[in-house]
Every structure is written in structure tokens, then in C-alpha cells.
Scaffold this motif. Structure first.
Motif, PDB file in Angstrom:
ATOM      1  N   UNK A  21      31.930  24.014  36.054  1.00 16.41           N
ATOM      2  CA  UNK A  21      31.837  25.471  35.900  1.00 16.41           C
ATOM      3  C   UNK A  21      33.220  26.120  35.885  1.00 16.41           C
ATOM      4  N   UNK A  22      34.121  25.644  36.728  1.00 13.79           N
ATOM      5  CA  UNK A  22      35.478  26.182  36.769  1.00 13.79           C
ATOM      6  C   UNK A  22      36.214  25.920  35.458  1.00 13.79           C
ATOM      7  N   UNK A  23      36.123  24.695  34.973  1.00 12.16           N
ATOM      8  CA  UNK A  23      36.800  24.344  33.723  1.00 12.16           C
ATOM      9  C   UNK A  23      36.185  25.107  32.558  1.00 12.16           C
ATOM     10  N   UNK A  24      34.862  25.225  32.555  1.00 13.40           N
ATOM     11  CA  UNK A  24      34.179  25.947  31.478  1.00 13.40           C
ATOM     12  C   UNK A  24      34.640  27.397  31.405  1.00 13.40           C
ATOM     13  N   UNK A  25      34.872  28.011  32.540  1.00  6.31           N
ATOM     14  CA  UNK A  25      35.275  29.414  32.561  1.00  6.31           C
ATOM     15  C   UNK A  25      36.637  29.637  31.901  1.00  6.31           C
ATOM     16  N   UNK A  26      37.496  28.639  31.922  1.00  6.91           N
ATOM     17  CA  UNK A  26      38.844  28.804  31.386  1.00  6.91           C
ATOM     18  C   UNK A  26      39.090  28.080  30.069  1.00  6.91           C
ATOM     19  N   UNK A  27      38.072  27.441  29.518  1.00 11.41           N
ATOM     20  CA  UNK A  27      38.254  26.734  28.243  1.00 11.41           C
ATOM     21  C   UNK A  27      38.327  27.730  27.095  1.00 11.41           C
ATOM     22  N   UNK A  28      39.089  27.392  26.055  1.00 16.09           N
ATOM     23  CA  UNK A  28      39.055  28.227  24.846  1.00 16.09           C
ATOM     24  C   UNK A  28      37.726  28.021  24.120  1.00 16.09           C
ATOM     25  N   UNK A  29      37.485  28.822  23.108  1.00 15.97           N
ATOM     26  CA  UNK A  29      36.216  28.728  22.379  1.00 15.97           C
ATOM     27  C   UNK A  29      36.030  27.374  21.720  1.00 15.97           C
TER      28      UNK A  29
END
Length: 154
Positions: A21-29
């Protein structure tokens, strides 16, 4: 020992979910996952596809391991040709419980490396390249430990 591995396994499940969830929040599109020698992107996917693929793979591996654990519980113990010793059964059950911890750590390290690679802080990911090798190294060690259990445990 089984209780310790079960506890650690459950803790690593929550760590994986939090990391995802943390990584998903900061990933680019668009998430780039595979590159050629010159650094051009060969394989990329949307961040939603990455999130659900990682979550789906995690769930499938967890279900397969839970089936393996239930199957190991039902193995007959004895001295006949179709049964195994109690010591070997206990070792195999501990191995299966610890394998879930190793797989969870593998998923945690993989997702965290993808997150580091796509971080806006522009970390030098070459300093963190060892993270990529920790998971497969642990899996290899666990496979050799399984071979040891099967061949040398009475």
C-alpha cells in the motif's frame, strides 16, 4: 517452533500489505519493470495492474502454502513403507511454516525495490541492488534445506 513461525508469518503478511500500500501510493501511473542494456524500458504496466498482480500472486502463493501445510498435517506417522517418522514430519512442517516467512520476505523485498526504483527522491538504486538478491538467495537456501530434510532426517 510451529507457533513461532506462524506468528512471524502473520506479521510478515501485515508488513507485506503495508509495504504494498505504501509503495502503491507513491508509484507513478506507469511502472517500468524490465529494461534493456541501454536503460530503455522493455516492460511496463499501470500501477493498478502492478498492485493487483502483486496482491494476486501473494494470495495464490499463500493459498498454495496453506494447502501444503494442511497436507503435511495429514501425513501418516509410523514405520511402514507409506508413512514417515514423527521427526521427519515435524521437520517438514517447520520447513513449510518457515517457507511462508521466506516467501513473504521475498515479496516484501521485491515490492520495496520497485518502490525505491520509482521513488521521486531519485535514490541511486545500485546501492540497494542487494535487495533483489536476498529473496532468491533465501529461497535457494530453503530448497537445499528441504533436500537435507528429505535425505538425511530419520
Amino acid at each position: 517452533m510451529h507457533r513461532v513461525f506462524k506468528l512471524v508469518s502473520r506479521i510478515t503478511v501485515f508488513i507485506f500489505l503495508a509495504m504494498l500500500l505504501y509503495v502503491y501510493a507513491f508509484l507513478p501511473d506507469t511502472v517500468s519493470l524490465y529494461f534493456d542494456q541501454s536503460g530503455a524500458t522493455i516492460f511496463e504496466m499501470d500501477r493498478e495492474v502492478f498492485f493487483y498482480s502483486a496482491l494476486g500472486l501473494f494470495i495464490v502463493c499463500t493459498l498454495v502454502l496453506s494447502f501444503l501445510k494442511r497436507t503435511l498435517k495429514t501425513l501418516p506417522v509410523g514405520t511402514t513403507g507409506t508413512s514417515i517418522s514423527a521427526n521427519k514430519k515435524s521437520g517438514l512442517r517447520a520447513w513449510a511454516d518457515s517457507l511462508s516467512v521466506v516467501l513473504n520476505l521475498f515479496f516484501i523485498f521485491s515490492v520495496s525495490f520497485v518502490g525505491l526504483f520509482h521513488n521521486d527522491e531519485h535514490f541511486n538504486v545500485s546501492y540497494f541492488a542487494f535487495i533483489v538478491y536476498i529473496g532468491p538467495l533465501l529461497l535457494g537456501i530453503w530448497i537445499f534445506y528441504l533436500i537435507y530434510l528429505l535425505l538425511f532426517t530419520q
